[in-house]
Design a protein around this motif. Structure first.
Motif, PDB file in Angstrom:
ATOM      1  N   PHE A  34      -5.301  -3.050 -21.573  1.00  0.00           N
ATOM      2  CA  PHE A  34      -4.246  -3.049 -20.560  1.00  0.00           C
ATOM      3  C   PHE A  34      -4.858  -2.967 -19.157  1.00  0.00           C
ATOM      4  N   ALA A  35      -5.783  -2.014 -18.963  1.00  0.00           N
ATOM      5  CA  ALA A  35      -6.403  -1.840 -17.641  1.00  0.00           C
ATOM      6  C   ALA A  35      -7.189  -3.089 -17.254  1.00  0.00           C
ATOM      7  N   GLU A  36      -7.893  -3.653 -18.221  1.00  0.00           N
ATOM      8  CA  GLU A  36      -8.703  -4.855 -17.964  1.00  0.00           C
ATOM      9  C   GLU A  36      -7.814  -6.018 -17.506  1.00  0.00           C
ATOM     10  N   HIS A  37      -6.750  -6.258 -18.237  1.00  0.00           N
ATOM     11  CA  HIS A  37      -5.878  -7.387 -17.888  1.00  0.00           C
ATOM     12  C   HIS A  37      -5.165  -7.164 -16.561  1.00  0.00           C
ATOM     13  N   LEU A  38      -4.789  -5.901 -16.315  1.00  0.00           N
ATOM     14  CA  LEU A  38      -4.144  -5.572 -15.041  1.00  0.00           C
ATOM     15  C   LEU A  38      -5.115  -5.836 -13.883  1.00  0.00           C
ATOM     16  N   PHE A  39      -6.342  -5.372 -14.058  1.00  0.00           N
ATOM     17  CA  PHE A  39      -7.384  -5.516 -13.040  1.00  0.00           C
ATOM     18  C   PHE A  39      -7.650  -7.001 -12.770  1.00  0.00           C
ATOM     19  N   VAL A  40      -7.817  -7.774 -13.834  1.00  0.00           N
ATOM     20  CA  VAL A  40      -8.135  -9.199 -13.680  1.00  0.00           C
ATOM     21  C   VAL A  40      -6.973  -9.933 -12.997  1.00  0.00           C
ATOM     22  N   GLY A  41      -5.762  -9.657 -13.460  1.00  0.00           N
ATOM     23  CA  GLY A  41      -4.598 -10.359 -12.907  1.00  0.00           C
ATOM     24  C   GLY A  41      -4.388 -10.042 -11.442  1.00  0.00           C
ATOM     25  N   ALA A  72      -7.392 -11.384  -9.228  1.00  0.00           N
ATOM     26  CA  ALA A  72      -7.414 -12.846  -9.068  1.00  0.00           C
ATOM     27  C   ALA A  72      -6.383 -13.269  -8.022  1.00  0.00           C
ATOM     28  N   ALA A  73      -5.189 -12.673  -8.123  1.00  0.00           N
ATOM     29  CA  ALA A  73      -4.143 -13.009  -7.151  1.00  0.00           C
ATOM     30  C   ALA A  73      -4.528 -12.518  -5.759  1.00  0.00           C
ATOM     31  N   TYR A  74      -5.091 -11.321  -5.704  1.00  0.00           N
ATOM     32  CA  TYR A  74      -5.487 -10.738  -4.421  1.00  0.00           C
ATOM     33  C   TYR A  74      -6.511 -11.621  -3.712  1.00  0.00           C
ATOM     34  N   TRP A  75      -7.555 -12.038  -4.455  1.00  0.00           N
ATOM     35  CA  TRP A  75      -8.611 -12.827  -3.818  1.00  0.00           C
ATOM     36  C   TRP A  75      -8.126 -14.219  -3.415  1.00  0.00           C
ATOM     37  N   MET A  76      -7.156 -14.744  -4.173  1.00  0.00           N
ATOM     38  CA  MET A  76      -6.605 -16.039  -3.780  1.00  0.00           C
ATOM     39  C   MET A  76      -5.858 -15.904  -2.446  1.00  0.00           C
ATOM     40  N   THR A  77      -5.102 -14.819  -2.326  1.00  0.00           N
ATOM     41  CA  THR A  77      -4.366 -14.578  -1.075  1.00  0.00           C
ATOM     42  C   THR A  77      -5.331 -14.338   0.083  1.00  0.00           C
ATOM     43  N   VAL A  78      -6.365 -13.531  -0.182  1.00  0.00           N
ATOM     44  CA  VAL A  78      -7.358 -13.244   0.869  1.00  0.00           C
ATOM     45  C   VAL A  78      -8.030 -14.542   1.325  1.00  0.00           C
TER      46      VAL A  78
END
Lengths: 407, 235
Positions: free
Chosen positions: B40-47, B50-56
């Protein structure tokens, strides 16, 4: 009486006028005395800063006779800049006493400037002396790096020569590299066990040469996995690395005669976030249990986490990086480690491509030249230190300058 | 603005601390074995990342480095400082290369994207050539050109100095020999290469210890966070 009244009015009005109105022609006798008695800099010259990208003008002057000597009352220098010999001059810098150079890095390229400088004493300024005109220009060639050009040309000639030798079919010997011999062993083991191979090309983008080297090795590994029909998994942390990785693997499968085995999911993006990527790759490792793990590229703090997880699942591990701080972790936790230069040699070694091997031989020629210069440089420097001979000292200095970044 | 105000309330802070503590424990649970909490933590972190860095990347790279240079007058709502700047036509080149890269999405012309990739890799090779030539080649040679003996020192200092310089010069020469691929490591050459790998391993050992110490301090920081959470000091 009226005359006295007019005189009083004139004096009162005059005393309230701004002092700046009198700045050009001071009437205070003490100030006049200071202007005369603080000597200006001995000389003043300005020129376009050489070997720069434009926008810089260098100013040089001789110390005022009262700077560190004489009355020793100079505290610094005031520098003014104008676009003509007369008219408005703005202050562009103040420097402390004892300084003889200033670089004005606020100049506009192509604009003609005049500069004025005055020595500053506690009680006033010296006469301002002027230099100019001067224009800042961008230089296309940095002469201070001429030595680097010569070294680069020598290296390029050596590499080109060996590439040519390779291209015409000359036999080029490359010694055995243990870590690369293990690639076949790792692929064979995964095939026998019927398990997958994990390839991690580091966490940097395609503008990092280590990632480029890793992808070049991926090409060789992909050809083997295509030939042996072994499953390959390449998680990446950069979108461009994913695109290049997909093209590379696709081409490798095509060259191996098995394009039917290729699919885009072999190379898949996870996240740009360093530890998010590591968490996901660790998860892949413990769930898929690949028989062989390759870590070839640029790594940072994730190196030990990856290698330890790979070790815990019993995978044969081959790592390679040129990051000095991460190499110890790979050496400690992996079966084989390609250290620095070996990573860049790997692609030529695995492919046995004559041109790539020629490039490798050319780089070896560069290393041989480096060793010769180090030995000669150390010998001359030691002799110069022991004998104190001026000629040897000059030769030693010249050799050091030859390998400096400011020749 | 309301969102910012909410985030600064003590309740939001408390919730944040609890979430952080639970996610830390979920990630640490991997030390035992793979489990649903870690997944759960892994998938939350990855998701999220990934969205954060795309926005950045969009707001810190595409907007200021591309759109604001090509269409500065249209940036009033997103980058007011760019309004009034002159259009910089040279940025059409990266725009075109970026669009070429997107041709991967159309299988019929996907091959075209190789041009943009070739540009990036060629650029990396070219710029890194001079960078590594300076930092790894030229500077290394200059730093190693040291006299083995410096007159004027006492006997002890002189012996120590000679030993130190010999280690530097000998270590560098032997390490270069190890990375010399055109000759087999046999005889005297092989022995020098062996010394070279010892030098490398000694350096790696020192680096290993140093870096482990730094990692321990990271672990200490995380443990401190958890202890503060348990004691209620940070919520």
């Amino acid at each position: 009486m009226r005359r006295y009244a007019v005189l009083v009015i004139i004096l009162l009005v005059g005393s309230h006028l701004p002092a700046s109105l009198f700045a050009q022609e001071p009437t205070d006798s003490a100030a006049v005395l200071e202007l005369v008695t603080v000597p200006p800099p001995a000389y003043f010259e300005v020129y376009d800063t050489p070997s720069d990208h434009g926008g810089n003008i260098t100013l040089e002057w001789g110390l005022s006779p009262d700077d560190g000597d004489g009355r020793n009352n100079v505290t610094g220098y005031q520098i003014l800049r104008g676009e003509g010999p007369t008219g408005y001059f703005e202050m562009v810098g103040e420097v402390l006493k004892g300084t003889t150079q200033f670089v004005d890095n606020t100049a506009d390229e192509g604009t003609q400037y005049h500069y004025r400088i005055a020595a500053v004493a506690r009680t006033g300024l010296s006469e301002r002396i002027m230099a100019g005109p001067v224009v800042s220009r961008q230089q296309w060639f940095d002469r201070t790096r001429a030595n680097l050009l010569v070294i680069a040309v020598l290296l390029v000639i050596a590499i080109s020569y060996y590439i040519y030798k390779g291209a015409i079919g000359s036999d080029l010997y490359i010694r055995k590299i243990a870590g690369l011999e293990a690639v076949d062993e790792a692929v064979g083991r995964a095939t026998e066990m019927g398990r997958s191979i994990l390839f991690v090309p580091g966490i940097q983008d395609m503008d990092n040469v280590q990632t480029v080297a890793g992808i070049a090795i991926l090409s060789n590994i992909a050809k083997r996995t295509a030939t042996y029909e072994t499953e390959l998994d390449v998680p990446v942390s950069r979108s461009l690395t994913m695109s290049v990785g997909r093209e590379t693997v696709k081409q490798a499968y095509l060259e191996a005669g098995r394009p039917d085995l290729y699919n885009d999911d072999i190379v898949h993006y996870i996240t740009d976030e360093q530890f998010g990527y590591v968490a996901a790759v660790d998860g892949i490792m413990v769930r898929q249990k690949p028989a062989a793990c390759f870590y070839l590229g640029a790594f940072f703090a994730e190196s030990l986490i990856l290698a330890e997880t790979g070790s815990s699942i019993g995978a044969i591990q081959v790592a390679g990086t040129a990051m000095p701080t991460q190499l110890p972790f790979f050496v400690a936790a992996c079966d084989y480690t390609l250290i620095g230069e070996e990573l860049f040699a790997a692609s030529a070694y695995l492919s046995k491509d004559k041109k790539m091997m020629g490039s490798l031989k050319g780089q070896d020629a560069g290393k041989a030249i480096a060793m010769i210069f180090i030995v000669v440089g150390v010998g001359v420097a030691t002799l110069a230190a022991i004998t104190g001979n001026d000629g040897l000292t000059a030769a030693s200095e010249w050799l050091r300058r030859l390998f400096s970044l400011n020749f | 603005m309301e969102g910012q105000a909410i985030l600064t309330t003590p309740l939001a802070n408390t919730i944040g601390v609890w979430i952080g503590a639970f996610l830390t424990l979920m990630i640490f649970s991997f030390l035992y074995r793979d489990n649903p909490f870690y997944k759960f933590a892994e998938h939350l972190f990855v998701g999220i990342s990934a969205a954060y860095w795309m926005t950045v990347a969009f707001w810190t790279t595409l907007i200021p480095n591309l759109f604001a240079r090509l269409w500065p007058s249209h940036m009033g709502g997103v980058l007011p400082s760019a309004v009034g700047n002159e259009r910089e036509w040279q940025y059409v080149i990266p725009l075109v290369l970026g669009l070429i890269l997107l041709t991967r999405l159309v299988s019929r012309i996907a091959w075209f994207s190789r041009w943009a990739m070739a540009f990036v890799i060629g650029f990396a090779a070219g710029t890194n050539f001079t960078r590594y030539l300076q930092s790894d080649f030229v500077s290394q040679i200059q730093s190693t050109m040291v006299p083995l003996y410096e007159p004027g020192a006492g006997v002890g200092a002189a012996i120590g100095g000679i030993f130190s310089q010999l280690v530097i010069v000998g270590g560098v020469i032997c390490a270069i020999i190890y990375f010399y691929f055109s000759k087999e490591h046999k005889g005297g050459f092989g022995k020098a290469a062996r010394v070279g790998i010892w030098v490398l391993m000694a350096a790696f050992g020192a680096s290993f210890g140093y870096t482990v110490m730094a990692r321990i301090s990271l672990l200490t920081g995380r443990m401190s966070y958890l202890i503060q959470w348990v004691s209620g000091a940070n919520w």
